[in-house]
Motif scaffolding. Structure first.
Motif: not given
Ligand code: HEC
Length: 249
Positions: A129-130, A159, A167-168, A175
């Motif tokens: 995703c990221h 942050m 969040t994780i 997410m």
């Molecule tokens: C399935 C897709 C997906 C995966 C896989 C994913 N993320 Fe995300 N992540 C998102 C989405 C969508 C958002 C935005 C969420 C929102 O609407 O605030 C996000 C937001 C975040 C944020 C920001 C949160 C905030 O406070 O705004 C962080 C940090 C983050 N992800 C870290 C991770 C990490 C580290 C991993 C792996 C362990 C991970 N993500 C895996 C989809 C994903």
């Protein structure tokens, strides 16, 4: 004819009363015409058994077995373990200090091994995703995950590590959480790698270690000299018509 009809009606009634009784309630065991697989030899929970010494169908759990699953008993076992650990070291396990503030920095030692672990886990769990550079443009964007955000803005750069840990662990909005898939140490490792990605996209010359600074500056200047002759043939080829047009004018 009348006799035939009589026998026919009798046979119909007999058939229905013999075969049609399934489904109605009886206190007696049913008469099985077609037993299907209703009656099987099997061991039942808490059943009696002549084979084992303790005469119980249930076998004791092998020592050291760890329950996995979502039933309330296993959840309780996990939570109890978790609560002990959490009470012991809330920073490491929750990303919050005892007074409930987000942890800044890392409750684990940040070294090369941790970074490598973080890179490995990030690649497996987050990159889809990221994206590899953390700009939120992962492969899933093409399949409809459009809300993934980039790590490269001031809000996420500033942050607290503890909030990212949270969040994780639990996820945020769209997410989902990765607390079940990544151990706490692995989550901190991913955060360390995430910080590295942020630095990589927002670096200044001061981030470059001194021994490499000179090399970098030289390489920055070098292409500028190299590129002039390399660019020249291209521009002349491309601008052929225009230069011709200019020259004819
Ligand atoms: C399935 C897709 C997906 C995966 C896989 C994913 N993320 Fe995300 N992540 C998102 C989405 C969508 C958002 C935005 C969420 C929102 O609407 O605030 C996000 C937001 C975040 C944020 C920001 C949160 C905030 O406070 O705004 C962080 C940090 C983050 N992800 C870290 C991770 C990490 C580290 C991993 C792996 C362990 C991970 N993500 C895996 C989809 C994903």
């Amino acid at each position: 004819m009348r006799i035939f009809l009589g026998i026919f009606v009798f046979l119909c009634v007999a058939t229905v009363s013999i075969f049609g009784i399934r489904g109605t309630k009886f206190t007696e065991p049913p008469l099985y015409v077609f037993p299907d697989m209703d009656d099987q030899e099997k061991y039942r929970p808490q059943g009696e058994n002549t084979f084992y010494q303790n005469r119980m169908d249930d076998r004791p759990v092998v020592p050291g077995t760890i329950a996995r699953g979502s039933s309330w008993e296993t959840a309780k076992v996990f939570n109890e373990d978790f609560n002990y650990a959490q009470a012991d070291n809330p920073e490491l396990y929750t990303g919050k200090t005892r007074s409930g503030e987000w942890v800044r920095g890392f409750p684990v030692e940040v070294n090369h091994a941790l970074m490598e672990l973080g890179q490995q886990k990030y690649t497996i769990f987050c990159q889809v995703c990221h994206s590899a550079i953390g700009d939120g443009d992962g492969i899933t964007k093409q399949y409809g995950v459009a809300t993934t955000l980039s790590y490269h803005d001031d809000r996420l750069r500033d942050m607290a590590e503890g909030e990212i840990f949270n969040t994780i662990t639990h996820g945020k909005n769209t997410m989902s959480g990765y607390g079940e898939k990544l151990r706490p140490e692995e989550r901190w490792a991913v955060i360390a790698y995430l910080r590295a990605l942020q630095r990589a996209q927002n670096g200044t010359l001061d981030d470059v270690p001194t021994p490499f600074k000179k090399e970098l500056l030289e390489s920055l200047q070098a292409p500028a000299q190299d590129s002039t002759p390399a660019d020249e043939p291209e521009t002349t080829q491309e601008d052929d018509s225009s230069t011709q047009a200019e020259s004819t004018e």
